[in-house]
Design a protein around this motif. Sequence first.
Motif, mmCIF file in Angstrom:
data_model
loop_
_atom_site.group_PDB
_atom_site.id
_atom_site.type_symbol
_atom_site.label_atom_id
_atom_site.label_comp_id
_atom_site.label_asym_id
_atom_site.label_seq_id
_atom_site.Cartn_x
_atom_site.Cartn_y
_atom_site.Cartn_z
ATOM 1 N N LYS A 29 0.787 -1.137 -0.063
ATOM 2 C CA LYS A 29 0.010 -0.185 -0.040
ATOM 3 C C LYS A 29 1.022 1.044 0.066
ATOM 4 O O LYS A 29 0.434 2.250 -0.764
ATOM 5 C CB LYS A 29 -0.812 -0.150 1.211
ATOM 6 N N CYS A 30 1.827 1.210 0.778
ATOM 7 C CA CYS A 30 2.821 2.416 0.891
ATOM 8 C C CYS A 30 3.435 2.556 -0.578
ATOM 9 O O CYS A 30 3.897 3.596 -1.038
ATOM 10 C CB CYS A 30 3.776 2.304 1.982
ATOM 11 N N ARG A 31 3.955 1.522 -0.994
ATOM 12 C CA ARG A 31 4.640 1.527 -2.398
ATOM 13 C C ARG A 31 3.966 2.246 -3.539
ATOM 14 O O ARG A 31 4.096 3.264 -4.188
ATOM 15 C CB ARG A 31 5.017 0.524 -2.810
ATOM 16 N N LEU A 32 2.430 1.713 -3.279
ATOM 17 C CA LEU A 32 1.367 2.405 -4.637
ATOM 18 C C LEU A 32 1.211 3.753 -4.018
ATOM 19 O O LEU A 32 1.033 4.672 -5.002
ATOM 20 C CB LEU A 32 0.276 1.413 -4.646
ATOM 21 N N GLU A 33 1.180 4.066 -2.787
ATOM 22 C CA GLU A 33 0.864 5.385 -2.603
ATOM 23 C C GLU A 33 2.125 6.276 -3.083
ATOM 24 O O GLU A 33 1.669 7.516 -3.478
ATOM 25 C CB GLU A 33 0.753 5.749 -0.925
ATOM 26 N N GLU A 34 3.185 5.915 -2.873
ATOM 27 C CA GLU A 34 4.184 6.634 -3.305
ATOM 28 C C GLU A 34 4.432 6.851 -4.673
ATOM 29 O O GLU A 34 4.634 8.053 -5.361
ATOM 30 C CB GLU A 34 5.537 5.929 -2.999
ATOM 31 N N LEU A 35 3.947 5.987 -5.521
ATOM 32 C CA LEU A 35 3.874 5.902 -7.033
ATOM 33 C C LEU A 35 2.862 6.776 -7.529
ATOM 34 O O LEU A 35 2.829 7.548 -8.628
ATOM 35 C CB LEU A 35 3.305 4.528 -7.522
ATOM 36 N N ARG A 36 1.663 6.832 -6.718
ATOM 37 C CA ARG A 36 0.452 7.520 -6.982
ATOM 38 C C ARG A 36 0.922 9.087 -6.823
ATOM 39 O O ARG A 36 0.541 10.116 -7.580
ATOM 40 C CB ARG A 36 -0.745 7.315 -5.979
ATOM 41 N N ASP A 37 1.684 9.319 -5.700
ATOM 42 C CA ASP A 37 2.218 10.696 -5.509
ATOM 43 C C ASP A 37 2.877 11.283 -6.707
ATOM 44 O O ASP A 37 3.237 12.428 -7.054
ATOM 45 C CB ASP A 37 2.986 10.935 -4.184
ATOM 46 N N ARG A 38 4.015 10.099 -7.290
ATOM 47 C CA ARG A 38 4.806 10.799 -8.191
ATOM 48 C C ARG A 38 4.255 10.803 -9.812
ATOM 49 O O ARG A 38 4.578 11.362 -10.579
ATOM 50 C CB ARG A 38 5.930 9.726 -8.360
ATOM 51 N N SER A 39 2.962 10.386 -9.896
ATOM 52 C CA SER A 39 2.113 10.231 -11.112
ATOM 53 C C SER A 39 1.696 11.493 -11.536
ATOM 54 O O SER A 39 1.291 12.326 -10.584
ATOM 55 C CB SER A 39 1.239 8.972 -11.085
ATOM 56 N N PRO A 40 1.678 11.983 -12.873
ATOM 57 C CA PRO A 40 0.960 13.181 -13.200
ATOM 58 C C PRO A 40 -0.198 13.106 -13.098
ATOM 59 O O PRO A 40 -1.067 12.339 -12.735
ATOM 60 C CB PRO A 40 1.169 13.092 -14.588
ATOM 61 N N ASP A 41 -0.738 14.472 -12.701
ATOM 62 C CA ASP A 41 -2.515 14.653 -12.378
ATOM 63 C C ASP A 41 -3.091 14.622 -13.908
ATOM 64 O O ASP A 41 -4.390 14.216 -13.687
ATOM 65 C CB ASP A 41 -2.518 16.121 -11.862
ATOM 66 N N LEU A 42 -2.570 14.674 -15.043
ATOM 67 C CA LEU A 42 -3.253 14.413 -15.914
ATOM 68 C C LEU A 42 -2.941 13.357 -17.033
ATOM 69 O O LEU A 42 -1.922 12.722 -16.575
ATOM 70 C CB LEU A 42 -3.020 15.674 -17.232
ATOM 71 N N PHE A 43 -3.774 12.915 -17.916
ATOM 72 C CA PHE A 43 -3.492 11.637 -18.738
ATOM 73 C C PHE A 43 -2.451 11.696 -19.803
ATOM 74 O O PHE A 43 -2.403 12.841 -20.303
ATOM 75 C CB PHE A 43 -4.869 11.321 -19.151
ATOM 76 N N THR A 44 -1.769 10.641 -20.016
ATOM 77 C CA THR A 44 -0.693 11.040 -20.933
ATOM 78 C C THR A 44 -1.549 10.793 -22.417
ATOM 79 O O THR A 44 -2.289 9.957 -22.591
ATOM 80 C CB THR A 44 0.446 9.884 -21.009
ATOM 81 N N VAL A 45 -1.308 11.780 -23.260
ATOM 82 C CA VAL A 45 -1.767 11.646 -24.666
ATOM 83 C C VAL A 45 -0.814 11.533 -25.818
ATOM 84 O O VAL A 45 0.648 11.641 -25.455
ATOM 85 C CB VAL A 45 -2.328 13.089 -24.714
#
Length: 385
Positions: A369-385
């Motif tokens: 859960k902590c690993r995925l939360e860290e990845l989510r925090d690093r992910s962009p707020d918009l979708f990749t196009v």
Amino acid sequence: MEVTTFTKIATRIQQAWEQAKAAFRFHEEKVIIKSLKHIQASVTSLEQKYENIHVKTTESNTEMTRKLNEIQATTTRNHKAIERTAKEAPKTYADIIKASVTDTKEKEIAEIRARQRQQRDALRQERSKYEVTLTTKQATDEIKEQIMTMPAKEITERCQQAVEKASIPGIKLQGINKLAGGIRVRCMTEEQAKALHAVNWGEAFEGIKTHEPNHGIVINGMPIDDLDLEDPKTIRLLEVANNFPPGTITKVTYLRRKDKQRSSKTKHCSIVIYFNNPHMANRCLTNGCYINYHFYQPIRFTPQFQVMQCFNCCEYGHRAANCKRKSRCGKCAGKHNTKECDSTTVQCVHCKDPHEAWRHECPAWIAEKCRLEELRDRSPDLFTV
């Protein structure tokens, strides 16, 4: 003195003696009775004191027994805690060094696995540029069974015939990959992959078509009366209210299962709006959207950052439908499927503690859960196009 006189005197003396004896006997009885009464009163007093002492002794024994039980329970708990601490704690300097090395190795292994996952994700994204995914969601069960049993070469040939019927020159399919819910077709270049979206894949297998990924946004705190998700006109109303082209929104659903079975006390809910166009989804994330004239600021829907656990091998990151590993029991950690378990022993396959593998208090679940939360925090707020 005459005999008669002497006799009278003797008689009187005798009478007086009898009277004296009678008086003495009466006085003696009174004294004895009085003594007996004193003795009886003393006995009664002693009996009362005994009763009082007995009551106090019983109460003292009860209180002492209770305190002894408390002391015994506390001692047992402390003993177990000491045993657990002694078992877990390193006992020597060498053990401390060994535990430190083990923790360092575990961290290194976790970092290596994280880098490997990132590399696999990067490779997967690179491969996706040359691939087109076909979905069998609308195909019949006969078509799905036919695809699952048909050789890859024959499937590729039939898909190639569909490409040729679409009059798209210069495309030679290299092969296919069977998926749980479709087929993945691979070609030579990225331009060819884009051109394959115009192919009518129903020419190869009836009911299959190009899979268009959905881009979801989450709206929180929406009044439940503002939107009727059961109404088929809801999607079009949302498109009109936000100036979206027709067909932009593919689906609207509740974020949580409990929202589908809401009680009368529920006033608000969270919904997910799915778009088939990442540009429109990004526009909604940037500018917000309107529902029943209320403005909402949505956030990106990221289900890939939710804990996903396989119920076949109990590992994280994939589902049982796509698992190719050996079965591991989530209840007893045995080498069998959890549904087949008849053991009374409970042991986690990850941490070996006495709980099921899917418990949220498991250290492995918390780490994931902590690993995925860290990845989510690093992910962009918009979708990749």
